[in-house]
Write an enzyme that holds these catalytic residues in place. Structure first.
Site, PDB file in Angstrom:
ATOM      1  N   LYS A  53     -21.261   2.462   1.716  1.00  0.00           N
ATOM      2  CA  LYS A  53     -20.885   3.814   1.283  1.00  0.00           C
ATOM      3  C   LYS A  53     -22.099   4.730   1.214  1.00  0.00           C
ATOM      4  CE  LYS A  53     -16.877   2.279  -1.372  1.00  0.00           C
ATOM      5  NZ  LYS A  53     -16.131   2.270  -2.647  1.00  0.00           N
ATOM      6  N   GLN A  97     -17.652   1.374  -8.861  1.00  0.00           N
ATOM      7  CA  GLN A  97     -17.091   0.343  -7.978  1.00  0.00           C
ATOM      8  C   GLN A  97     -16.360  -0.725  -8.799  1.00  0.00           C
ATOM      9  OE1 GLN A  97     -17.172   0.607  -4.669  1.00  0.00           O
ATOM     10  NE2 GLN A  97     -16.351  -1.380  -4.113  1.00  0.00           N
ATOM     11  N   ASP A 120     -13.063   8.906  -5.996  1.00  0.00           N
ATOM     12  CA  ASP A 120     -12.245   7.720  -5.750  1.00  0.00           C
ATOM     13  C   ASP A 120     -10.758   8.029  -5.928  1.00  0.00           C
ATOM     14  OD1 ASP A 120     -13.106   5.271  -4.906  1.00  0.00           O
ATOM     15  OD2 ASP A 120     -13.820   4.607  -6.863  1.00  0.00           O
TER      16      ASP A 120
END
Ligand code: L34
Length: 296
Positions: A53, A97, A120
């Site tokens: 990412k 995460q 997200d």
């Protein structure tokens, strides 16, 4: 005839090119988009995905940082870090995460991310907006699956999509997205899960099957109709002595057999994973521009 392989790397590259052009415009206007990723512990999958990412971000001109915290981090400490990132105007996007260690409540931490920075798309505010059909930051994997379908010529409109899996990360938001009365939506959606009796009876009736189960090779050839489209969201690391790392990545679909029967299929790796990363960049761009629904 064997299935067409849907190339996630190529579609992700297309999206990165589009996002990069807009990032250049923002930077010329004096906005320097930034993405902060928080990684707790050292789960090998998470380490690899987060590295991907931030590498992608840097490549297209998005500044990024990874805040690595030890496995023993408390919920209070993590909430403090998230609070600091929420308050810091340098970071337009903030992502924690998953999974998190067991002493931390994932839902509490996710809900603490500022909705405007929630690249997200997992906060209750953004999930609620998505389901209500309002402008929202949309979670990356579901949005990536939608882009993969659209850009591979498999518009879900009018189709029966059967999603296997009801997670907050994939199954539930994907159902919301594909049933939406909007471009890329208008599908008839069925969700199967561990409480479903005879999942195959549902998947065999699907035009599009999405496997987001979290179990290696769970979708077998007898479960899909000839010619259907199969999207594999699974990322399972299974032991493989022939690999240097001692493991290899497989999806939730028994790829070799299903590829002989399906009309189109995504591989693992090289399918949905790259799209998850690309949509994160797209969301960071949106957040840096002032949020979804804002006029530029
Ligand atoms: N908060 N947690 C949060 N957001 C997410 O969107 C995720 N997810 C899932 C796990 N936890 C998360 C991801 O980032 C899964 N995921 C993810 C991201 C990228 C890739 C796979 C899963 C990916 O890049 N996959 C590559 C192979 C990478 C490798 O070899 O390790 C692929 O080609 O599939």
């Amino acid at each position: 005839m064997p299935a067409t392989i849907i190339d996630g790397n190529a579609v992700a590259q297309q999206i990165r090119d589009e996002v990069r052009r807009e990032i250049d415009v923002l930077r010329a206007r004096g906005i320097d988009p930034g993405l902060a990723v928080v990684l707790v512990g050292d789960n090998p999958g998470s380490v690899s995905y987060v590295r991907g990412k931030t590498r992608d971000a840097e490549e297209i001109g998005i500044r990024s940082t990874t805040i690595r915290l030890p496995e023993r981090t408390t919920q209070e400490e993590l909430l403090h870090v998230v609070g600091g990132l929420n308050a810091d105007p340098k970071w337009h996007g903030v992502l924690v995460q998953l999974p998190l260690p067991p002493q931390i409540s994932e839902s509490t931490v996710i809900a603490a991310v500022s909705p405007g920075k929630d690249v997200d798309g997992l906060t209750p505010v953004n999930v609620g907006r998505l389901f209500r059909g309002e402008p929202a930051l949309i979670s990356c994997t579901p949005h990536g699956v939608q882009e993969l379908l659209m850009r591979s010529g498999n518009d879900p409109a009018g189709k029966h999509v059967v999603i296997c899996g009801r997670s907050n990360l994939v199954g539930k938001p994907l159902a919301g997205l594909l049933m939406q009365k909007a471009p890329g939506g208008n599908a008839t959606v069925t969700i199967c899960h561990t409480g479903t009796r005879d999942i195959g009876a549902f998947t065999r009736r699907a035009d599009i099957v999405v496997a987001a189960i979290g179990r290696p090779q769970a979708v077998t050839a007898d479960m899909v109709r000839a010619g259907s489209v199969v999207i594999d969201v699974g990322v399972n690391r299974i032991p493989d002595a022939t690999k240097k790392s001692g493991a290899r990545l497989v999806g939730d679909v028994d790829f070799d057999a299903v590829a002989q029967k399906a009309g189109a299929i995504t591989p693992v790796p090289g399918g949905v994973g790259p799209l998850t990363r690309a949509m994160l960049l797209a969301n960071t761009l949106i957040a840096a521009k002032g949020g979804p629904g804002s006029v530029d």
